[in-house]
Design a protein around this motif. Structure first.
Motif, PDB file in Angstrom:
ATOM      1  N   ILE A 154       6.579  14.655   5.950  1.00  0.00           N
ATOM      2  CA  ILE A 154       7.147  13.843   7.034  1.00  0.00           C
ATOM      3  C   ILE A 154       8.570  14.323   7.336  1.00  0.00           C
ATOM      4  CG2 ILE A 154       7.708  11.480   7.797  1.00  0.00           C
ATOM      5  CD1 ILE A 154       4.678  11.980   7.217  1.00  0.00           C
ATOM      6  N   GLY A 167      12.649   0.012   7.332  1.00  0.00           N
ATOM      7  CA  GLY A 167      13.267   0.767   6.234  1.00  0.00           C
ATOM      8  C   GLY A 167      14.777   0.774   6.467  1.00  0.00           C
ATOM      9  N   PHE A 168      15.441   1.911   6.228  1.00  0.00           N
ATOM     10  CA  PHE A 168      16.868   1.950   6.580  1.00  0.00           C
ATOM     11  C   PHE A 168      17.057   2.486   7.985  1.00  0.00           C
ATOM     12  CE2 PHE A 168      20.884   1.019   4.447  1.00  0.00           C
ATOM     13  CZ  PHE A 168      21.746   1.293   5.501  1.00  0.00           C
ATOM     14  N   VAL A 179       9.163   5.246  -2.149  1.00  0.00           N
ATOM     15  CA  VAL A 179       9.580   4.011  -1.492  1.00  0.00           C
ATOM     16  C   VAL A 179       8.822   2.807  -2.068  1.00  0.00           C
ATOM     17  CG1 VAL A 179       9.774   2.814   0.728  1.00  0.00           C
ATOM     18  CG2 VAL A 179      10.182   5.281   0.614  1.00  0.00           C
ATOM     19  N   LEU A 223       3.547   1.147   2.823  1.00  0.00           N
ATOM     20  CA  LEU A 223       4.480   2.192   2.385  1.00  0.00           C
ATOM     21  C   LEU A 223       3.711   3.461   2.042  1.00  0.00           C
ATOM     22  CD1 LEU A 223       6.782  -0.132   0.292  1.00  0.00           C
ATOM     23  CD2 LEU A 223       7.085   0.635   2.641  1.00  0.00           C
ATOM     24  N   PRO A 234       2.774   7.613   7.715  1.00  0.00           N
ATOM     25  CA  PRO A 234       2.632   7.147   9.107  1.00  0.00           C
ATOM     26  C   PRO A 234       1.189   7.265   9.633  1.00  0.00           C
ATOM     27  CG  PRO A 234       4.588   8.514   8.892  1.00  0.00           C
ATOM     28  CD  PRO A 234       3.866   8.601   7.576  1.00  0.00           C
ATOM     29  N   ALA A 280       2.022   4.197  -3.301  1.00  0.00           N
ATOM     30  CA  ALA A 280       2.739   4.219  -4.580  1.00  0.00           C
ATOM     31  C   ALA A 280       3.606   5.469  -4.680  1.00  0.00           C
ATOM     32  CB  ALA A 280       1.740   4.148  -5.740  1.00  0.00           C
ATOM     33  N   ASP A 321      -8.329   3.831  -0.582  1.00  0.00           N
ATOM     34  CA  ASP A 321      -8.120   4.812   0.480  1.00  0.00           C
ATOM     35  C   ASP A 321      -7.917   4.013   1.753  1.00  0.00           C
ATOM     36  OD1 ASP A 321      -8.066   6.623   2.483  1.00  0.00           O
ATOM     37  OD2 ASP A 321      -9.954   7.623   1.976  1.00  0.00           O
ATOM     38  N   ALA A 322      -6.666   3.969   2.212  1.00  0.00           N
ATOM     39  CA  ALA A 322      -6.309   3.106   3.337  1.00  0.00           C
ATOM     40  C   ALA A 322      -6.969   3.533   4.642  1.00  0.00           C
ATOM     41  CB  ALA A 322      -4.793   3.075   3.496  1.00  0.00           C
ATOM     42  N   SER A 327      -2.941   2.164  -3.961  1.00  0.00           N
ATOM     43  CA  SER A 327      -2.693   3.479  -3.401  1.00  0.00           C
ATOM     44  C   SER A 327      -3.888   4.378  -3.674  1.00  0.00           C
ATOM     45  CB  SER A 327      -1.412   4.037  -4.016  1.00  0.00           C
ATOM     46  OG  SER A 327      -0.916   5.100  -3.242  1.00  0.00           O
ATOM     47  N   PRO A 375      14.328   4.154  10.709  1.00  0.00           N
ATOM     48  CA  PRO A 375      14.580   2.879  11.363  1.00  0.00           C
ATOM     49  C   PRO A 375      14.559   1.697  10.395  1.00  0.00           C
ATOM     50  CG  PRO A 375      12.296   3.466  11.707  1.00  0.00           C
ATOM     51  CD  PRO A 375      12.948   4.621  10.998  1.00  0.00           C
ATOM     52  N   THR A 404      15.402   2.804   1.531  1.00  0.00           N
ATOM     53  CA  THR A 404      14.221   2.451   2.339  1.00  0.00           C
ATOM     54  C   THR A 404      13.460   1.290   1.698  1.00  0.00           C
ATOM     55  OG1 THR A 404      14.020   4.795   2.860  1.00  0.00           O
ATOM     56  CG2 THR A 404      12.168   3.400   3.465  1.00  0.00           C
ATOM     57  N   VAL A 430       0.859  -1.191   0.000  1.00  0.00           N
ATOM     58  CA  VAL A 430       0.000   0.000   0.000  1.00  0.00           C
ATOM     59  C   VAL A 430       0.891   1.235   0.000  1.00  0.00           C
ATOM     60  CG1 VAL A 430      -1.805   1.279   1.211  1.00  0.00           C
ATOM     61  CG2 VAL A 430      -1.829  -1.219   1.228  1.00  0.00           C
ATOM     62  N   THR A 467      -4.002   7.208  -5.353  1.00  0.00           N
ATOM     63  CA  THR A 467      -4.068   7.630  -6.758  1.00  0.00           C
ATOM     64  C   THR A 467      -3.632   6.453  -7.622  1.00  0.00           C
ATOM     65  OG1 THR A 467      -3.356   9.795  -5.947  1.00  0.00           O
ATOM     66  CG2 THR A 467      -3.316   9.462  -8.332  1.00  0.00           C
TER      67      THR A 467
END
Ligand code: NDP
Length: 403
Positions: free
Chosen positions: A187, A141-142, A12, A83, A86, A9, A61-62, A34, A144, A349, A7, A36
């Protein structure tokens, strides 16, 4: 396990699904969803061209849990890789619990109206995931992610414990733009404008944002100014490795970046409280994101290297005396672009998110519950970093550097 739902687009998500498509033996069916859908379709076309693999796309739409549950059921996905942003973490964890599938993300939950960077909301899901026999991996990710797994690797193979840890994140790349962020601007700016905080002798020490700077000579990059910041892995590392005496996080920024952020902050453009504009409520930082360059389009323009890793000091495995190790990865922006069509910040990431997903898919990381990456066995993940584009090195230093 064979089927995965990704989830988000953005920069990352694009890297992660491209790298997943390079491992058809692990990820047999990939769906990218995603807000869009056209962004998913563009990424799917890029994946097809580079790897020959067809991935499914979907509009989602999450924030609507029922829609995510329906999509999980329709695709038969067994793992959801989050992805998106947050803000979507908790609703996507809810959807995974309802649909009965595993979860992985790269950034901790934040309420939209507060820049908090705290794990408490996601850690509160521990019992529910355990009871359901499902695994949730947080922050893969990298940083964290890799930086925490590197710490676990050093703690497993080199040191009895960690006394001092400094996470050093250097982006020596240049995209030629007067001001652009390397990942989601909203972010990124929330992070750099938040007060700096580090862990020392059992308590948090807070200092104003971007006031503590130090020059460091990074391998393959050279001398850069790095700034003390708060970053979410400090909370999980100091919780899970209680022997840590001091944990700090540093990120490099050029003078032009600092000047732009300072001006934007001074004029109120980095605010996250709604303001009225021409009779309409807007959030200044979200408006700023709209006018800034889209990080996913910087790939072609970015040159130079990133160097991200940890300097760690603690008692040596082979008896008593303290040792210091620097463990890091160097990544080249142009090489990333040639391989997947993205710059190194998205690459560093997106690749770990793919590897973390592989660890869940192949059963290496499948313990029921909610886990930060430093709580998991590091070895298979660290091996895959070496084979999948993020090779790392570890060198012994002559004591912990003074800064
Ligand atoms: P982008 O802004 O480029 O992409 C985010 C994507 O999520 C966009 O495609 C966006 O859709 C989509 N999205 C946002 N809201 C929703 C929603 N409600 N439903 C469905 N999709 C949604 O971000 P990045 O790719 O740069 O970053 C992705 C994540 O990775 C972020 O959480 C970021 O914090 C994290 N990250 C972690 C790092 C680490 O090392 N651990 C480093 C860098 C980033 P739309 O296109 O419509 O806006």
């Amino acid at each position: 396990m064979e089927k995965v739902l990704v989830v988000g687009a953005g920069g990352v998500g694009s890297v992660t699904v491209t790298k997943m498509a390079m491992h058809p033996e692990i990820f047999k069916e990939i769906t990218l969803a995603s807000r869009t859908v056209s962004k998913c379709e563009d990424i799917a076309a890029n994946v097809k061209e580079r790897t020959g693999v067809t991935i499914r796309t979907a509009q989602l739409d999450a924030m609507k849990v029922a829609d995510t549950v329906a999509l999980i059921k329709e695709t038969g996905a067994e793992l959801l890789v989050n992805l998106a942003l947050p803000y979507q973490d908790l609703v996507l964890m809810d959807a995974c619990l309802e649909a009965g599938i595993h979860y992985l993300d790269t950034a901790n939950y934040e309420p939209e109206d507060e820049a908090k960077f705290e794990y408490k909301w996601q850690w509160a899901y521990q019992e529910r995931f355990k009871k359901a026999g499902l695994t949730a991996i947080l922050g893969a990710g990298f940083d964290p992610g890799v930086t925490s797994i590197m710490a676990t690797w050093v703690r497993k193979h080199k040191l009895e414990g960690i006394r001092l840890i400094d996470v050093l994140d250097c982006n020596g790349g240049d995209n030629g733009k007067p001001f652009a962020t390397n990942f989601n601007p909203e972010i990124n700016i929330r992070e750099v404008t938040a007060p700096a905080r580090h862990w020392e002798n059992g308590a948090w020490v807070e200092t104003p944002a971007m006031t503590h700077k130090h020059e460091f000579d990074f391998p393959a990059v050279g001398k850069k100014n790095m700034y003390l910041m708060y970053h979410e892995e400090l909370e999980s590392l100091s919780t899970h490795f209680p022997e840590i005496e001091r944990a700090r996080f540093w990120m490099t920024f050029g003078d032009a970046y600092i000047n732009h952020v300072t001006v934007l902050q001074n004029v109120g453009m980095t605010g996250i409280e709604p303001v009225m504009h021409n009779g309409q409520e807007i959030i200044p930082l979200q408006f700023l994101k709209t006018v800034l360059p889209d990080p996913s389009e910087l790939g072609e323009l970015t040159k130079g290297k990133t160097c991200i890793g940890d300097i760690i000091t603690g008692p040596a495995k082979d008896g008593g005396a303290e040792k210091t190790y620097y463990i890091y990865n160097i990544c080249d922006h142009e090489e990333c672009y040639a391989e997947v069509g993205s710059q190194a910040v998205a690459y560093t990431t997106g690749v770990p998110a793919m590897i973390g997903a592989a660890m869940v898919m192949n059963g290496t990381w499948r313990e029921p519950g909610v886990w930060n990456t430093e709580q998991l066995d590091p070895d298979a993940f660290m091996d895959m970093l070496n084979t999948d584009g993020l090779p790392w090195q570890v060198v012994e230093l002559d004591g912990h550097p003074e800064f």
